[in-house]
Design an enzyme around this catalytic site. Structure first.
Site, short mmCIF file in Angstrom:
data_model
loop_
_atom_site.label_atom_id
_atom_site.label_comp_id
_atom_site.label_asym_id
_atom_site.label_seq_id
_atom_site.Cartn_x
_atom_site.Cartn_y
_atom_site.Cartn_z
CD GLU A 49 -2.95 -1.01 2.35
OE1 GLU A 49 -2.85 -0.09 3.18
OE2 GLU A 49 -3.89 -1.81 2.35
CD GLU A 103 -3.54 -5.98 4.11
OE1 GLU A 103 -4.36 -5.20 4.62
OE2 GLU A 103 -2.32 -5.76 4.09
C1 BG6 Z 1 -4.16 -2.33 5.50
C2 BG6 Z 1 -2.74 -2.51 5.98
O1 BG6 Z 1 -4.31 -1.02 5.13
O2 BG6 Z 1 -5.21 -2.49 6.39
C3 BG6 Z 1 -2.62 -3.19 7.34
O3 BG6 Z 1 -1.94 -3.16 5.04
C4 BG6 Z 1 -3.72 -2.71 8.25
O4 BG6 Z 1 -1.33 -2.92 7.82
C5 BG6 Z 1 -5.06 -3.13 7.65
O5 BG6 Z 1 -3.58 -3.17 9.56
C6 BG6 Z 1 -6.28 -2.78 8.48
O6 BG6 Z 1 -6.33 -1.42 8.76
P1 BG6 Z 1 -6.28 -0.88 10.25
O7 BG6 Z 1 -5.90 0.55 10.12
O8 BG6 Z 1 -7.65 -1.06 10.79
O9 BG6 Z 1 -5.27 -1.68 10.96
#
Ligand code: BG6
Length: 458
Positions: free
Chosen positions: A165, A363
């Site tokens: 990202e 993800e």
């Molecule tokens: C993604 C990232 O943006 O989302 C992770 O690659 C992150 O590192 C995940 O933890 C979830 O977002 P957040 O801010 O709720 O942890």
């Protein structure tokens, strides 16, 4: 039944900073999260910092057994640059080498394909001190770090990512203050974006030169931009949001060049970065072999209702207002819209506009606060998470059926992990983490995920 190919990658992702812990031992240098936590601990939820993440450094062997139990055939993590090179370059830390080597070997022994990322928001402090991604020299240090990782682990790691990202460290670090160095400096943001694209291309160049027979890609968080209506002003607003949020890295990574409209806007606001023709050629010639896509939410926009303040620092929202679609479904804990169809739109966009390059979901997930309230007989009954996955997988399967070249689906995440400023507020895991005891307990979704892989669908 919603079916996926037999060799489809099912697994999950994490990052070194969010899972390893052990930030101050075995020679690890500080990264910007250690530094920021030292300087402003009050900004972190419950004041929990990176030292206290989910102890993967200590427990990786038993954690890998849990990966097996929850049906993983693949898993992504990242290598911490500052664990490998405490100063960002120079002498490699042999303890870090031994740790990562053992992790990847253990995964292979258990038939889990390692997907390894080289940068997940975790700039070494020594590199930040000389300007971080604003400094062209740091790009070379990153390329040297990447090369060393390929040489050390390339025999067992066959799937690499250069960045996770990248738009996030640009926006959060240089426009919005969610990441260190917390600047509000659009000119620096553009320079950082350009240097990041260049660093990715240089790492790809190094990897291809070594001929190790694997593949290298980049992980992008794609947030399809939808206009409020078909009104031309709304459509234009969405087109520009798409340029900044998605095409800014998608185009250089896959096509080796920037969209002319993006360049025009950057020029109009006098934000052009310093660059050389030689560096542009590196970006042009070293594009990714495959793509990782993190998908959580779409972006909805409409034409601005008012003129922007000409004195305010430039933000992409100069060109649009956020649009709240009536009836949208929300994850209230994270404040993100849930829109499973977005995954299909991404699949078709990659197929039609990016040469149908091989890609995977790297993800997708749902963070929920206070999950203990869903505990029944000792197990967290996270049916909402299973529904979330099913809805997204259903649309992903439709995209594959339409011919999109998607080869896997990784969720965020495996064990509840530390989420940057949100620390442990929202839990994302297939496995519950007891913060007091560090005990791991498989949630209902973890068992469901195991069935998913076993049956190649649900
Ligand atoms: C993604 C990232 O943006 O989302 C992770 O690659 C992150 O590192 C995940 O933890 C979830 O977002 P957040 O801010 O709720 O942890």
């Amino acid at each position: 039944m919603v079916k996926f190919p037999e060799n489809f990658y099912f697994g999950s992702a994490t990052s070194s900073t969010q899972s390893e812990g052990a930030h101050s031992i075995d020679g690890k240098g500080k990264d910007i999260w250690d530094l920021w936590y030292e300087e402003e601990p009050f900004k972190f939820h419950d004041e929990i910092g990176p030292e206290n993440t989910s102890t993967f450094y200590k427990n990786y062997k038993s954690d890998i057994q849990l990966l097996k139990k929850t049906g993983h055939n693949s898993f992504r993590t990242s290598i911490s640059w500052s664990r490998m090179f405490p100063e960002g370059y120079g002498e490699v830390n042999e303890k870090a080498v031994a740790f990562y080597r053992d992790v990847f070997e253990e995964m292979r022994k258990n038939d889990i394909e390692p997907f390894v990322n080289l940068f997940h928001f975790d700039m070494p402090v020594a590199m930040q001190e000389i300007g971080g991604w604003e400094n062209r020299e740091v790009v070379n240090h990153y390329a040297a770090f990447a090369k060393k990782c390929f040489e050390l682990f390339g025999d067992i790691v066959k799937r690499w990512f250069t960045f996770n990202e990248p738009i996030v460290h640009v926006e959060c670090g240089y426009l919005q203050q969610y990441h260190y160095p917390c600047k509000v400096d659009p000119k620096a943001a553009v320079q950082v974006a350009y240097h990041t694209a260049l660093a990715s291309a240089l790492a790809i160049k190094e990897y291809h030169a070594l001929n190790q027979g694997g593949k290298i890609g980049i992980v992008l968080n794609l947030t399809p931009a939808y206009p409020r209506s078909e009104n031309p002003a709304d459509v234009k607003a969405a087109q520009i949001a798409e340029l900044f949020a998605n095409k800014s890295f998608l185009d250089p990574s896959v096509k080796g060049e920037y969209d002319p409209m993006l360049i025009e806007i950057i020029k109009k606001h006098d934000l052009m970065p310093t660059y050389t023709e030689e560096d542009n050629a590196v970006i042009k010639e070293n594009t990714v072999d495959f793509l990782g896509v993190n998908y959580y939410q779409p972006v909805r926009v409409c034409a601005r209702a008012s003129l922007p303040n000409p004195e305010a620092p430039f933000m992409p929202s100069y060109y649009y207002d956020p649009y709240v679609m009536p009836g949208r479904k929300m994850n209230p804990y994270r404040g993100w819209e849930i829109y499973p169809r977005g995954i299909y739109d991404i699949a078709i966009n990659i197929k039609e506009n990016y040469g149908n390059i091989e890609w995977m979901i790297t993800e997708n997930g749902m963070g929920v606060e206070n999950e203990e309230r869903f505990r029944v007989d000792g197990q967290i009954q996270d049916d909402y998470r299973i529904e979330f996955y099913k809805d997204h997988l259903t649309w992903l399967a439709k995209g594959i059926e339409a011919g999109s070249n998607c080869v896997g689906y990784h969720v965020w995440t495996f064990i509840d992990c530390w989420s940057w400023l949100n620390a442990y507020k929202n839990r994302y895991g297939l496995i519950e983490l007891d913060l007091e005891t560090q005990e791991r307990r498989i949630k209902k979704s973890g068992y469901w995920f195991n069935e998913l892989n076993k049956n190649h669908g649900f």
